[in-house]
Design a protein around this motif. Structure first.
Motif, short mmCIF file in Angstrom:
data_model
loop_
_atom_site.label_atom_id
_atom_site.label_comp_id
_atom_site.label_asym_id
_atom_site.label_seq_id
_atom_site.Cartn_x
_atom_site.Cartn_y
_atom_site.Cartn_z
N THR A 103 9.82 7.52 5.59
CA THR A 103 9.12 6.81 4.52
C THR A 103 9.92 5.57 4.10
O THR A 103 9.36 4.49 3.92
N ASP A 107 8.95 1.67 4.48
CA ASP A 107 8.95 0.81 3.29
C ASP A 107 9.79 -0.43 3.52
O ASP A 107 9.37 -1.57 3.24
N TRP A 142 3.03 -3.98 -3.92
CA TRP A 142 3.48 -3.14 -2.80
C TRP A 142 4.55 -2.15 -3.27
O TRP A 142 4.52 -0.97 -2.94
N ASN A 143 5.50 -2.66 -4.08
CA ASN A 143 6.56 -1.78 -4.58
C ASN A 143 5.99 -0.66 -5.44
O ASN A 143 6.43 0.49 -5.36
N ASN A 146 4.31 1.84 -3.26
CA ASN A 146 5.33 2.57 -2.52
C ASN A 146 6.00 3.64 -3.40
O ASN A 146 6.22 4.77 -2.96
N THR A 150 6.04 7.64 -2.79
CA THR A 150 7.28 8.44 -2.70
C THR A 150 7.24 9.59 -3.70
O THR A 150 7.59 10.73 -3.38
#
Ligand code: ATP
Length: 443
Positions: A103, A107, A142-143, A146, A150
């Motif tokens: 992952t 990322d 995007w962060n 992400n 997670t």
């Protein structure tokens, strides 16, 4: 109508959900085997600690078992189960670490790709006219996405662990007793009850080829005291199990006052049966709680009906339910009288907190004979209509045997005529005396 064309996102979703399902199912299996090994290790340690005297006296704690490194048999068994749990735990951790690493690499790669391609577009090399602000906003989104993925991954992991633990708990909760406690509608009749076996056949489900009782018939009349004598393994405790309806016969009938036992409400019936067995079991509570174990709080009839109605709708034939809910906790005076009759009052009075004294796990703060006398008083306090004494003085020493014998004699004497008593023993000499009839299981 033609099916709409598949979007690449659909394929991505299919691949990721299949992947997640495979990972989840694998993780579920690994977690389940960890729980099973931990449960086995717990069983070994609990049993060893409970029987620590046997372990010590047999030297099992010092056995230099090949694999035990001199740590003893029980520790070796415990370590083996824990090693299996550890091995599976490592597998689970490697899998989690692998998923986390993949992952994070994805990322990292995605961030580089965004910055490289975005930067390329911002600098005007491509055909798009991307603003720097848009690139930063896109990267922030995007962060966020992400981080959410997670977190979801971590949550999925916790969920898998919780699900495999819950599965083991639910397996036990979902177990149904073979004979439900609320089966049967008939209430208990007044006075002592007669119990008879008619051509009863029985074998244990685990050993269907070993017939324990084969066409056994006898009657214990209402208010009678009957002794049953038989060699070890003859089936005496099995008789008690059948009388308490832990099992139903495989053939023939058990009759209570001439009616099949199956017609009586089991909960109410068991409330009226007193049992003192060879392996006396008491609980880690006060003496008082042990004496009144299984007896409910009192109240008036109206309250009783209300309480019964809470359990099940109350109608004309709810007499037994009301009777059950009425409560049967005896007064302190009755409790002391029962303890006196069981020769238990003297030693209870010598304890620091008398009837409120805690007796430890399994009654370890009492001697075998004292535990037995508490069990006898407990049986008496149920005001039984049927009393089953299964080798009730087996586990005591010679000194205590006399006291327990006196307690049993007083018990049988005090209930005589009001309660039917079944005395079970190995030897005729144990029960011979004032009892009406001796009856051998060998016959
Ligand atoms: N849960 C069980 N599963 C399978 N067989 C059992 C079970 N309990 C008892 N047995 C078997 O049933 C037979 C009768 O056992 P039971 O305990 O009734 O004998 P008993 O007369 O009470 O013996 P003891 O006087 O030694 O206590 C024995 O052969 C025993 O091995």
């Amino acid at each position: 109508m033609a099916a709409p064309p598949r979007h690449p996102r659909d394929d991505l979703e299919t691949v990721s959900s299949t992947h997640a399902a495979t990972l989840t199912s694998h993780a579920g299996q690994v977690n389940m085997s960890i729980r099973v090994s931990m449960a086995d290790a717990n069983a070994v340690s609990t049993e060893a600690l409970r029987n620590i005297r046997t372990v010590r006296s047999f030297g099992a704690d010092l056995l230099d078992a090949e694999t035990g490194g001199g740590r003893g048999k029980e520790v070796t068994a415990f370590r083996q189960h824990m090693d299996t749990a550890l091995k599976n735990g490592m597998k689970d951790s490697y899998a989690s670490a692998g998923v986390t690493a993949i992952t994070q690499y994805v990322d990292f790669a995605a961030t580089i790709l965004i910055l490289w391609y975005g930067g390329y577009a911002v600098l005007g090399y491509g055909q798009t006219d991307l603003q720097i602000g848009n690139l930063i906003t896109f990267n922030l989104y995007w962060n966020m996405l992400n981080t959410a993925t997670t977190n979801l991954n971590g949550m999925l992991n916790t969920l898998v662990k919780a699900a495999s633990a819950a599965q083991r708990v639910f397996e036990i909760i979902d177990l149904e007793p073979d004979i439900p406690a609320d089966q049967g509608e008939k209430g208990m009749d007044e006075g002592p009850c007669s119990i008879s076996f008619q051509e009863v056949k029985f074998f244990y489900p685990m050993r269907p080829d070993a017939m324990v009782l084969n066409g056994l018939s006898f009657t214990v009349g209402a208010g009678q005291t009957v002794a049953m004598v038989g060699k070890s393994g003859a089936g005496k405790s099995t008789l008690v199990g059948l009388m308490l309806r832990f099992y139903d016969p495989k053939g023939g009938d058990v009759l209570l006052n001439g009616c099949p036992l199956t017609e009586y409400n089991l909960r109410l019936y068991r409330k009226k049966v007193g049992v003192v067995s060879q392996d006396t079991q008491v609980f880690c509570r006060s003496i008082l709680d042990n004496l009144t174990y299984g007896l409910e709080g009192g109240g008036d009839v109206l309250q009783a009906c209300e309480r019964a109605a809470e359990v099940q709708s109350c109608n004309e034939d709810c007499q037994w339910r009301c009777e059950m809910a009425l409560g049967d906790v005896p007064s302190m005076e009755e409790i002391e009288k029962a303890a006196e009759a069981a020769s238990a009052n003297d030693f209870i009075q010598q304890l620091d907190e008398k009837y409120n004294s805690m007796i430890g796990e399994g009654g370890t703060r009492l001697s075998g004979g004292q535990r037995q006398r508490v069990a006898i008083a407990r049986a008496l306090l149920r005001r039984p209509k049927l009393l089953l004494l299964d080798e009730a003085k087996t586990p005591v020493d010679a000194e205590n045997e006399g006291k327990v014998q006196k307690a049993l004699d007083d018990l049988v004497h005090s209930v005589h005529g009001n309660c039917s008593v079944v005395l079970i023993a190995h030897r005729l000499s144990t029960v011979i005396g004032g009892h009406r009839r001796n009856w051998s299981l060998d016959a």
